[in-house]
Design an enzyme around this catalytic site. Structure first.
Site, PDB file in Angstrom:
ATOM      1  N   HIS A  33     -94.624 -33.535 -16.460  1.00  0.00           N
ATOM      2  CA  HIS A  33     -93.875 -32.736 -15.496  1.00  0.00           C
ATOM      3  C   HIS A  33     -93.079 -31.632 -16.175  1.00  0.00           C
ATOM      4  O   HIS A  33     -92.120 -31.881 -16.898  1.00  0.00           O
ATOM      5  CB  HIS A  33     -92.923 -33.625 -14.684  1.00  0.00           C
ATOM      6  CG  HIS A  33     -92.211 -32.846 -13.653  1.00  0.00           C
ATOM      7  ND1 HIS A  33     -90.900 -32.532 -13.768  1.00  0.00           N
ATOM      8  CD2 HIS A  33     -92.665 -32.271 -12.515  1.00  0.00           C
ATOM      9  CE1 HIS A  33     -90.555 -31.792 -12.731  1.00  0.00           C
ATOM     10  NE2 HIS A  33     -91.606 -31.620 -11.968  1.00  0.00           N
ATOM     11  N   GLU A  85     -91.080 -33.867 -18.874  1.00  0.00           N
ATOM     12  CA  GLU A  85     -91.152 -35.319 -18.750  1.00  0.00           C
ATOM     13  C   GLU A  85     -92.582 -35.765 -19.006  1.00  0.00           C
ATOM     14  O   GLU A  85     -93.511 -35.222 -18.426  1.00  0.00           O
ATOM     15  CB  GLU A  85     -90.755 -35.765 -17.347  1.00  0.00           C
ATOM     16  CG  GLU A  85     -89.320 -35.547 -17.000  1.00  0.00           C
ATOM     17  CD  GLU A  85     -88.996 -35.935 -15.579  1.00  0.00           C
ATOM     18  OE1 GLU A  85     -87.809 -36.092 -15.295  1.00  0.00           O
ATOM     19  OE2 GLU A  85     -89.911 -36.062 -14.741  1.00  0.00           O
TER      20      GLU A  85
END
Length: 82
Positions: free
Chosen positions: A30, A42
């Site tokens: 992410h 992430e």
């Protein structure tokens, strides 16, 4: 051999991994917006994610000049829980 990665923050990475038929090769990656400015990424593992796939994904994030934050599959963004 191909790794599946999703940038979603609202869908379950685990459920997507299960549906893929190859859950050991599935990770979440992410990026935060605006991507060209934000360094944080992430990298999300599930209970199924092969450790080598996860480690290689973290290395790739580092190679592209971003900072990887390792996390498990939970709804939303990790930064919202810090």
């Amino acid at each position: 051999e191909t790794v599946f990665a999703s940038n979603t923050s609202s869908l379950s990475i685990t459920k997507m991994a299960e549906a893929s038929g190859r859950p050991d090769k599935f990770v979440g990656v992410h990026f935060f917006n605006p991507v060209q400015i934000m360094k944080l990424v992430e990298v999300i593992r599930t209970d199924y994610t092969d450790p080598t796939v996860f480690d290689n994904t973290v290395k790739w994030v580092d190679q592209i000049g971003k900072v990887a934050v390792k996390c498990g599959d939970t709804p939303g963004f990790i930064v919202n829980r810090l």
